[in-house]
Design a protein around this motif. Structure first.
Motif, PDB file in Angstrom:
ATOM      1  N   VAL A  52     -11.020   5.248  39.566  1.00  0.00           N
ATOM      2  CA  VAL A  52     -11.600   4.139  40.332  1.00  0.00           C
ATOM      3  C   VAL A  52     -10.981   2.855  39.796  1.00  0.00           C
ATOM      4  CG1 VAL A  52     -13.794   5.344  40.717  1.00  0.00           C
ATOM      5  CG2 VAL A  52     -13.547   3.848  38.718  1.00  0.00           C
ATOM      6  N   ALA A  53     -11.061   1.795  40.580  1.00  0.00           N
ATOM      7  CA  ALA A  53     -10.490   0.514  40.138  1.00  0.00           C
ATOM      8  C   ALA A  53     -11.160   0.068  38.847  1.00  0.00           C
ATOM      9  CB  ALA A  53     -10.663  -0.537  41.223  1.00  0.00           C
ATOM     10  N   ASN A  54     -10.395  -0.631  38.030  1.00  0.00           N
ATOM     11  CA  ASN A  54     -10.930  -1.121  36.758  1.00  0.00           C
ATOM     12  C   ASN A  54     -11.832  -2.332  36.928  1.00  0.00           C
ATOM     13  OD1 ASN A  54      -9.993   0.666  34.858  1.00  0.00           O
ATOM     14  ND2 ASN A  54      -8.014  -0.360  34.647  1.00  0.00           N
ATOM     15  N   GLY A  55     -11.703  -2.989  38.073  1.00  0.00           N
ATOM     16  CA  GLY A  55     -12.567  -4.151  38.345  1.00  0.00           C
ATOM     17  C   GLY A  55     -13.467  -3.832  39.524  1.00  0.00           C
ATOM     18  N   PRO A  56     -14.628  -4.499  39.618  1.00  0.00           N
ATOM     19  CA  PRO A  56     -15.529  -4.239  40.744  1.00  0.00           C
ATOM     20  C   PRO A  56     -14.958  -4.757  42.067  1.00  0.00           C
ATOM     21  CG  PRO A  56     -16.398  -5.985  39.324  1.00  0.00           C
ATOM     22  CD  PRO A  56     -15.171  -5.456  38.648  1.00  0.00           C
ATOM     23  N   ALA A  57     -15.527  -4.262  43.176  1.00  0.00           N
ATOM     24  CA  ALA A  57     -14.984  -4.560  44.514  1.00  0.00           C
ATOM     25  C   ALA A  57     -14.952  -6.065  44.820  1.00  0.00           C
ATOM     26  CB  ALA A  57     -15.806  -3.833  45.575  1.00  0.00           C
ATOM     27  N   TRP A  58     -15.903  -6.820  44.279  1.00  0.00           N
ATOM     28  CA  TRP A  58     -15.893  -8.261  44.578  1.00  0.00           C
ATOM     29  C   TRP A  58     -14.662  -8.938  43.971  1.00  0.00           C
ATOM     30  CZ3 TRP A  58     -15.526 -11.712  40.608  1.00  0.00           C
ATOM     31  CH2 TRP A  58     -16.004 -11.337  39.347  1.00  0.00           C
ATOM     32  N   HIS A  59     -14.084  -8.271  42.962  1.00  0.00           N
ATOM     33  CA  HIS A  59     -12.980  -8.892  42.226  1.00  0.00           C
ATOM     34  C   HIS A  59     -11.610  -8.324  42.587  1.00  0.00           C
ATOM     35  CE1 HIS A  59     -10.273  -9.408  38.775  1.00  0.00           C
ATOM     36  NE2 HIS A  59     -10.851 -10.578  38.650  1.00  0.00           N
ATOM     37  N   ASP A  60     -11.503  -6.973  42.612  1.00  0.00           N
ATOM     38  CA  ASP A  60     -10.194  -6.337  42.819  1.00  0.00           C
ATOM     39  C   ASP A  60      -9.886  -6.245  44.307  1.00  0.00           C
ATOM     40  OD1 ASP A  60     -10.032  -6.092  40.126  1.00  0.00           O
ATOM     41  OD2 ASP A  60      -9.526  -3.974  40.093  1.00  0.00           O
ATOM     42  N   ARG A  61      -9.633  -7.383  44.910  1.00  0.00           N
ATOM     43  CA  ARG A  61      -9.355  -7.436  46.352  1.00  0.00           C
ATOM     44  C   ARG A  61      -8.585  -8.714  46.641  1.00  0.00           C
ATOM     45  NH1 ARG A  61     -12.418 -11.155  49.161  1.00  0.00           N
ATOM     46  NH2 ARG A  61     -14.251 -11.984  48.130  1.00  0.00           N
ATOM     47  N   PHE A  62      -8.020  -8.773  47.870  1.00  0.00           N
ATOM     48  CA  PHE A  62      -7.374 -10.015  48.304  1.00  0.00           C
ATOM     49  C   PHE A  62      -8.454 -11.033  48.691  1.00  0.00           C
ATOM     50  CE2 PHE A  62      -3.703  -7.183  49.642  1.00  0.00           C
ATOM     51  CZ  PHE A  62      -2.846  -7.647  48.662  1.00  0.00           C
ATOM     52  N   PRO A  63      -8.141 -12.331  48.590  1.00  0.00           N
ATOM     53  CA  PRO A  63      -9.151 -13.341  48.957  1.00  0.00           C
ATOM     54  C   PRO A  63      -9.591 -13.219  50.418  1.00  0.00           C
ATOM     55  CG  PRO A  63      -7.293 -14.360  47.821  1.00  0.00           C
ATOM     56  CD  PRO A  63      -6.910 -12.930  48.085  1.00  0.00           C
ATOM     57  N   GLY A  64      -8.679 -12.728  51.293  1.00  0.00           N
ATOM     58  CA  GLY A  64      -8.957 -12.790  52.725  1.00  0.00           C
ATOM     59  C   GLY A  64      -9.763 -11.645  53.310  1.00  0.00           C
ATOM     60  N   MET A  65     -10.155 -10.674  52.504  1.00  0.00           N
ATOM     61  CA  MET A  65     -10.888  -9.531  53.095  1.00  0.00           C
ATOM     62  C   MET A  65     -11.714  -8.810  52.038  1.00  0.00           C
ATOM     63  SD  MET A  65      -9.247  -6.516  55.453  1.00  0.00           S
ATOM     64  CE  MET A  65      -9.146  -5.088  54.400  1.00  0.00           C
ATOM     65  N   GLU A  66     -12.974  -8.518  52.381  1.00  0.00           N
ATOM     66  CA  GLU A  66     -13.811  -7.742  51.466  1.00  0.00           C
ATOM     67  C   GLU A  66     -13.662  -6.264  51.792  1.00  0.00           C
ATOM     68  OE1 GLU A  66     -17.774  -9.240  51.642  1.00  0.00           O
ATOM     69  OE2 GLU A  66     -17.178 -11.190  50.843  1.00  0.00           O
ATOM     70  N   PHE A  67     -14.062  -5.397  50.855  1.00  0.00           N
ATOM     71  CA  PHE A  67     -14.110  -3.956  51.142  1.00  0.00           C
ATOM     72  C   PHE A  67     -15.261  -3.726  52.109  1.00  0.00           C
ATOM     73  CE2 PHE A  67     -11.709  -3.765  47.223  1.00  0.00           C
ATOM     74  CZ  PHE A  67     -10.894  -2.654  47.389  1.00  0.00           C
ATOM     75  N   SER A  68     -14.995  -2.952  53.183  1.00  0.00           N
ATOM     76  CA  SER A  68     -16.101  -2.679  54.090  1.00  0.00           C
ATOM     77  C   SER A  68     -16.897  -1.481  53.583  1.00  0.00           C
ATOM     78  CB  SER A  68     -15.592  -2.424  55.511  1.00  0.00           C
ATOM     79  OG  SER A  68     -14.683  -1.365  55.499  1.00  0.00           O
ATOM     80  N   ASN A  69     -18.198  -1.550  53.717  1.00  0.00           N
ATOM     81  CA  ASN A  69     -19.118  -0.467  53.338  1.00  0.00           C
ATOM     82  C   ASN A  69     -19.077  -0.128  51.848  1.00  0.00           C
ATOM     83  OD1 ASN A  69     -19.834  -0.169  56.058  1.00  0.00           O
ATOM     84  ND2 ASN A  69     -18.055   1.156  56.397  1.00  0.00           N
ATOM     85  N   ILE A  70     -18.636  -1.048  51.014  1.00  0.00           N
ATOM     86  CA  ILE A  70     -18.663  -0.793  49.567  1.00  0.00           C
ATOM     87  C   ILE A  70     -19.359  -1.984  48.905  1.00  0.00           C
ATOM     88  CG2 ILE A  70     -17.239  -0.595  47.474  1.00  0.00           C
ATOM     89  CD1 ILE A  70     -15.262   1.047  49.054  1.00  0.00           C
ATOM     90  N   HIS A  71     -20.375  -1.688  48.100  1.00  0.00           N
ATOM     91  CA  HIS A  71     -21.122  -2.768  47.438  1.00  0.00           C
ATOM     92  C   HIS A  71     -20.175  -3.553  46.525  1.00  0.00           C
ATOM     93  CE1 HIS A  71     -23.926  -4.777  44.723  1.00  0.00           C
ATOM     94  NE2 HIS A  71     -24.819  -4.647  45.705  1.00  0.00           N
ATOM     95  N   PRO A  72     -20.299  -4.870  46.494  1.00  0.00           N
ATOM     96  CA  PRO A  72     -19.372  -5.693  45.696  1.00  0.00           C
ATOM     97  C   PRO A  72     -19.306  -5.302  44.219  1.00  0.00           C
ATOM     98  CG  PRO A  72     -20.768  -7.080  47.075  1.00  0.00           C
ATOM     99  CD  PRO A  72     -21.261  -5.685  47.248  1.00  0.00           C
TER     100      PRO A  72
END
Ligand SMILES: Cc1cc2nc3c(=O)[nH]c(=O)nc-3n(C[C@H](O)[C@H](O)[C@H](O)COP(=O)(O)OP(=O)(O)OC[C@H]3O[C@@H](n4cnc5c(N)ncnc54)[C@H](O)[C@@H]3O)c2cc1C
Length: 336
Positions: A52-72
Motif C-alpha cells: 500500500v502507499a506509504n502516505g495516506p490518500a489525502w497526501h499521496d495524490r496529485f493536487p487536482g484529483m482525490e481518490f474516489s471511494n477511498i477515505h483520505p
C-alpha cells in the motif's frame, strides 16, 4: 516515409511523466509521452501484492484529483494507486502512447534537438524529458556469488510469502521495503532474519497527525536533494496494516531475529557487522529528533495538538540486539 516530429518528448508515463504532461499542457507546450508498457506500470508489475502507499490518500495524490471511494486517511493499495494515475492521465487528456519503448536518444548532428529511436520508429524532438524513474535496475550486491540451492531474489520480484520455498528467510535491508516484507513473511509463519543497517525511523503519526503532515509543515519536502555520491540513509516507514510505526523491537519480540549489516558470505556462512545495536540506537535517535522538531513547531505556532509523551518511550533492547548473531549458516538456518 516522413519522420514524426514533436516539440517535447516525455519518456515514461509513471507519476512524473503524467505530472510533466500536465505542466506542459498548462504552459501550452505541444508534447508526446511514450510509455513502453502501461501507465504507472511499476505500481502494477514491479511491487509486491500487499503493498500500500506509504502516505495516506489525502497526501499521496496529485493536487487536482482525490481518490474516489477511498477515505483520505487510508493507505491506498498499489493497484488503486495505478488506477488513480490512469484516471488522472485521462482527466488531463495526457497524449500518452503506450507500448512504445524508447531505445536510444541522440543529439541531432548539425542541428538542434534530438533523434529518438523507438520500438515504433524514429521521432525527432526539440526537447526530451527522461521520466523513466529512479532505481530502474534492481541491484543485488555481489555478496553471494552462488547460493547452492538457496533462492536469492530482489524486492522488485518479491510478490508474496507463498512464492518462497519452505524454510527460513534472510531479508537484507530494513528500509521501508525490507521491514514490510520481513513483517509479512513472519506473519505467514516463516522464520525470519532481518539484516538492519543505518536507517531513519520516523513515527507513523505524532500528536494526532500523520508523519507526512509533519514533513509538510516542517518544510522537509523542500529540502534540497543531497549531492550525488552523498551517503543515502534509508528510511523505514510503512502504511501496511493500517499504518504503524516500524518497530524493530516489536518485531524481535514477535520472533524475528535482527542481525547487523550483511557483510560477506563464505563457505555457506553469511557474516554480519557488529553494528546492530548502533543502527537500532541511531533509528531511535532519529525518531526523537522528529518528535523534538514537531514539539518545537507546536510551541512556535501555538497549536492545540494533544501531547503524546508515550511516543518517547524506548523499550529495552531484545536479546538479538544485545547479543547479536555475527554469522549464520544459511543451509542450516533454512533447514531448521
Ligand atoms: C516499494 C516501493 C514503495 C513505494 N511507495 C510509494 C508511496 O507510497 N508513495 C509514493 O509517492 N511513492 C512511492 N514509491 C516511489 C514511487 O513508486 C516512485 O517514486 C515513482 O514510481 C516514481 O515515479 P516516476 O514517474 O519518476 O517513475 P516510474 O513510476 O518508475 O515510471 C517510469 C515509467 O517509465 C517507463 N519507462 C522506463 N524506461 C522507458 C523507455 N526506455 N521507454 C519508454 N518507457 C520507459 C516505465 O515503464 C515506467 O512506467 C515507492 C517505491 C517503491 C519501490
Amino acid at each position: 516515409m516522413s519522420t514524426e516530429k514533436v516539440e517535447t518528448l516525455i519518456v515514461g508515463a509513471g507519476q512524473a511523466g503524467v505530472a510533466m504532461s500536465e505542466h506542459l499542457s498548462n504552459c501550452g507546450v505541444p508534447h508526446l509521452v511514450l510509455e513502453r508498457h502501461r501507465v504507472a506500470e511499476r505500481w502494477r508489475s514491479e511491487r509486491w501484492d500487499s503493498l500500500v502507499a506509504n502516505g495516506p490518500a489525502w497526501h499521496d495524490r496529485f493536487p487536482g484529483m482525490e481518490f474516489s471511494n477511498i477515505h483520505p486517511d487510508v493507505f491506498v493499495p498499489k493497484e488503486s494507486v495505478a488506477d488513480y494515475f490512469v484516471a488522472y492521465a485521462k482527466k488531463i487528456a495526457a497524449p500518452i502512447r503506450c507500448g512504445v519503448e524508447v531505445t536510444e536518444v541522440r543529439r541531432q548532428v548539425g542541428g538542434p534537438g534530438f533523434r529518438v529511436e523507438t520500438s515504433d520508429g524514429v521521432i525527432e524532438a526539440s526537447s526530451v524529458v527522461a521520466a523513466t524513474g529512479p532505481f530502474q535496475r534492481p541491484t543485488i550486491p555481489p555478496v553471494v556469488s552462488e547460493m547452492g540451492g538457496i533462492l536469492q531474489i530482489h524486492s522488485n520480484t518479491y510478490r508474496n510469502p507463498e512464492q518462497l520455498p519452505e524454510g527460513a528467510v534472510l531479508v537484507v535491508g530494513a528500509g521501508s521495503s525490507g521491514a514490510q516484507i520481513a513483517d509479512e513473511l513472519m506473519r505467514s509463519s516463516k522464520r525470519v532474519y532481518l539484516s538492519v543497517g543505518p536507517h531513519d525511523l520516523p513515527p507513523r503519526s505524532y500528536r494526532g497527525r500523520d508523519f507526512v503532515w509533519w514533513l509538510g509543515v516542517l518544510g522537509k519536502w523542500e529540502v534540497a536533494a543531497p549531492e550525488p555520491g552523498t551517503e543515502h540513509v534509508t528510511i523505514a516507514v510503512s502504511g501496511a496494516n493500517g499504518g504503524q510505526t516500524v518497530d524493530f523491537r516489536r518485531l524481535a519480540g514477535q520472533g524475528m531475529t535482527l542481525v547487523g549489516r550483511t557483510e560477506s558470505f563464505k563457505d555457506g556462512v553469511m557474516h554480519f557487522a557488529s553494528d546492530l545495536a548502533d543502527n537500532i540506537a541511531r533509528g531511535n535517535a532519529n525518531t526523537l529528533s522528529v518528535l523534538d522538531e514537531a514539539d518545537a513547531y507546536v510551541v512556535r505556532n501555538g497549536l492545540d495538538l494533544v501531547e503524546e509523551p508515550e511516543a518517547r518511550k524506548v523499550e529495552a533492547d531484545p536479546q538479538c540486539v544485545t547479543e547479536p548473531i555475527l554469522a549464520l549458516n544459511l543451509a542450516q538456518a533454512t533447514a531448521g
